[in-house]
Design an enzyme around this catalytic site. Structure first.
Site, mmCIF file in Angstrom:
data_model
loop_
_atom_site.group_PDB
_atom_site.id
_atom_site.type_symbol
_atom_site.label_atom_id
_atom_site.label_comp_id
_atom_site.label_asym_id
_atom_site.label_seq_id
_atom_site.Cartn_x
_atom_site.Cartn_y
_atom_site.Cartn_z
ATOM 1 N N ARG A 38 0.721 -1.322 0.039
ATOM 2 C CA ARG A 38 -0.100 -0.824 0.198
ATOM 3 C C ARG A 38 0.752 1.374 0.409
ATOM 4 N NH1 ARG A 38 -4.614 -0.223 4.770
ATOM 5 N NH2 ARG A 38 -2.031 -1.031 5.788
ATOM 6 N N VAL B 123 -5.541 -3.448 -0.267
ATOM 7 C CA VAL B 123 -6.412 -4.497 -0.103
ATOM 8 C C VAL B 123 -7.817 -4.406 0.562
ATOM 9 C CG1 VAL B 123 -6.759 -7.252 0.519
ATOM 10 C CG2 VAL B 123 -4.762 -6.789 -0.247
ATOM 11 N N HIS C 130 8.774 -25.317 13.370
ATOM 12 C CA HIS C 130 10.063 -25.967 12.583
ATOM 13 C C HIS C 130 10.398 -27.153 14.063
ATOM 14 C CE1 HIS C 130 9.648 -22.443 11.319
ATOM 15 N NE2 HIS C 130 10.576 -21.471 11.956
ATOM 16 N N LYS D 252 3.980 -18.650 7.880
ATOM 17 C CA LYS D 252 4.346 -18.864 9.001
ATOM 18 C C LYS D 252 3.339 -17.338 9.807
ATOM 19 C CE LYS D 252 6.210 -19.504 12.277
ATOM 20 N NZ LYS D 252 6.572 -18.715 12.620
HETATM 21 C C1 BG6 Z 1 10.886 -17.842 12.693
HETATM 22 C C2 BG6 Z 1 10.388 -17.364 13.833
HETATM 23 O O1 BG6 Z 1 9.955 -18.309 12.010
HETATM 24 O O2 BG6 Z 1 12.039 -18.665 13.165
HETATM 25 C C3 BG6 Z 1 11.664 -16.350 14.960
HETATM 26 O O3 BG6 Z 1 9.371 -16.911 13.337
HETATM 27 C C4 BG6 Z 1 13.027 -16.875 14.376
HETATM 28 O O4 BG6 Z 1 11.085 -15.616 16.097
HETATM 29 C C5 BG6 Z 1 13.062 -17.996 13.640
HETATM 30 O O5 BG6 Z 1 13.886 -16.298 15.142
HETATM 31 C C6 BG6 Z 1 14.369 -18.416 13.485
HETATM 32 O O6 BG6 Z 1 14.760 -18.674 12.510
HETATM 33 P P1 BG6 Z 1 16.352 -18.950 11.613
HETATM 34 O O7 BG6 Z 1 16.591 -19.681 10.444
HETATM 35 O O8 BG6 Z 1 17.189 -17.985 12.299
HETATM 36 O O9 BG6 Z 1 16.577 -20.232 12.816
#
Ligand code: BG6
Length: 492
Positions: free
Chosen positions: A50, A94, A240, A148
């Site tokens: 935007r 949007v 994760h 996410k």
């Molecule tokens: C993200 C989270 O999905 O993953 C974050 O929202 C986190 O809070 C990050 O810091 C960690 O990713 P990576 O690749 O740095 O281990």
């Protein structure tokens, strides 16, 4: 639906195209793909926001983002120029002034592949998809990428999936868990399924327990507002850590394709024993960082981080004990742990083997012996500790000794960023490393009761000093059965 094997000229439309994710991850990764010859000459990136930027404004912003990215180091002027030429900006409000959709229509060329990347909060995903549909922009081959958080519980996740699913078929939806794009995570599959010797040992008969850790030294930074609605359980565990658990525990898939791999991951999630009732208090630990010092610098506690209330029960650390209730894993605890503002940044999976069934040498139960460590970051690699005899005459003395596979030393090539891999796969139409709807929902089904139980407890997260190994409760959790976290016994 056949999978496409190579990327073709594509219009990649990024909603939230001037935002944090786009600047920090997407555009630098696309630049790297372009530099390394992995981006089709005709592919273009349309950033939608935007913000009312001109193409020139966007290109300036993108150039700084690319130059400032750690994996780029020095941007090559010719490549950067070529890359920036691919970029354009379209303003779409949007849910507001509809004229933006016409501008977007004009920016897209008919007959080319289309990928719509939703780098936006999940509550506007549905409205964007409806807008695309109403504007007639969704072709049968169009794909959509979702980031996410995919909801904050099962119900809201279903609502987002329904809204996007009303416009795009499931086979066209790419849900990102960027951990699946990490080199070592993919290597875990290779380690398990391309080497014959591990599979016979990969079960409760030979494995005592598994530890999965994602520890960060960073705090929530400028994301306090988001984090207060999320917490470590939703932010890290639901996606994760559970994905890592799936890849560690899954059965060998029949082939390396999207449905074979995802079917096996889903079965793991469905086999997780529910954590409910008293077991939540017993088998989970929540923590929140207080003030402290990380690598010698004083840092704020969570409650002092700007952008949120002075009191909050949001957890920045979780440790829990999970069980995969199936034939292979019955009785093997999976200890999961994640935290912000920990002493060291380290993501790893530790497979701890059992002791020998009968020992002919004294002292074989040495700390650290019989561990296979799959290190995701930093120092990506695989590390196996074997017991070996300490050289010398006299009494036989054993010591854990490492067998190391360091990816940096073994392969003289740069490990691509997770987003490089994932963007390549989206552009090629391969969704193997993306989460299917049923996986995401199975994960929420397991996580929701834990969060509900926490909300009903009178206890609050345990404070741990920033720069520490997390709350004492995490040590009690694993220590209850005489086990320890791997870093306490890591052979030096
Ligand atoms: C993200 C989270 O999905 O993953 C974050 O929202 C986190 O809070 C990050 O810091 C960690 O990713 P990576 O690749 O740095 O281990």
């Amino acid at each position: 639906m056949p999978q496409q094997s190579a990327s073709r000229a594509t219009d990649l439309v990024v909603f939230g195209g001037t935002g944090d994710l786009s600047m920090r991850k997407l555009l630098p990764s696309l630049y790297l793909l372009d530099r390394d010859g992995h981006l089709d000459g005709g592919t273009r990136v349309v950033a939608v926001s935007r913000d009312g930027l001109t193409d020139a404004d966007l290109r300036d912003k993108a150039a700084s983002a690319v130059r400032g990215h750690h994996a780029v180091q020095v941007a090559e002027p010719d490549v950067l120029h070529r890359f920036l030429e691919r970029l354009s900006h379209v303003t779409v409000d949007v849910g507001g002034d509809p004229s933006g959709w016409d501008d977007l229509t004009a920016a897209l060329a008919p007959g080319r592949d289309r990928v719509f990347y939703l780098a936006v909060p999940p509550m506007i995903s549905g409205a964007i998809c409806r807008g695309l549909d109403d504007a007639g922009l969704v072709t049968p081959d169009s794909r959509v990428v979702m980031e996410k958080p995919l909801g904050r519980d099962l119900a809201s996740s279903r609502a987002v999936n329904d809204a996007v699913g009303a416009v795009f078929d499931e086979s066209r939806i790419y849900r990102i868990d960027h951990y699946l794009g990490k080199e070592t995570v993919q290597n875990l599959l290779v380690l398990r399924f391309a080497n014959v010797f591990l599979e016979p040992l990969w079960n409760s008969r030979w494995i005592d327990h598994v530890q999965i850790t994602a520890a960060e030294t960073v705090g929530v930074g400028g994301r306090r507002g988001y984090y207060d609605t999320s917490g470590a359980m939703r932010d890290m565990v639901q996606n994760h850590l559970l994905q890592l658990l799936c890849l560690t525990a899954m059965e060998p898939p029949a082939s390396y394709d999207r449905d074979s791999v995802r079917d096996e991951k889903l079965k793991v999630l469905q086999s997780l024993r529910p954590l409910t009732g008293d077991r939540v208090a017993e088998d989970t630990v929540r923590g929140q960082y207080g003030r402290g010092s990380v690598h010698g610098s004083e840092v704020l506690g969570y409650l002092d981080e700007p952008g949120g209330p002075a009191l909050s029960d949001t957890e920045t650390f979780v440790a829990l004990r999970a069980e995969v209730a199936n034939w292979r894993w019955a009785g093997v605890p999976f200890y999961l742990r994640t935290g912000k503002r920990m002493s060291h940044a380290r993501s790893e999976i530790v497979i701890r083997f059992r002791e020998v069934p009968h020992t002919i040498f004294p002292g074989t139960n040495l700390p650290g012996a019989g561990s296979l460590v799959i290190r995701l970051q930093p120092d990506e690699g695989i590390h196996l500790t074997m017991l070996a005899k300490t050289p010398g005459a006299g009494a036989l003395r054993l010591r854990p000794a490492p067998l190391e596979l360091s990816f940096a030393d073994t392969f003289a090539t740069r490990s691509p960023e997770a987003y490089e891999r994932l963007l390549t796969d989206v552009l090629a139409g391969d969704s193997t490393l993306f989460m299917r709807r049923d996986e995401v929902e199975a994960a929420w089904r397991w996580v929701d009761p834990v969060i509900e139980a926490w909300n009903g407890l009178s206890t609050t997260p345990e404070t741990y000093p920033a720069g520490s190994a997390g709350p004492a409760g995490a040590h009690r959790l694993i220590g209850r059965t005489g086990r320890t976290w791997y870093e306490e016994e890591r052979p030096r």
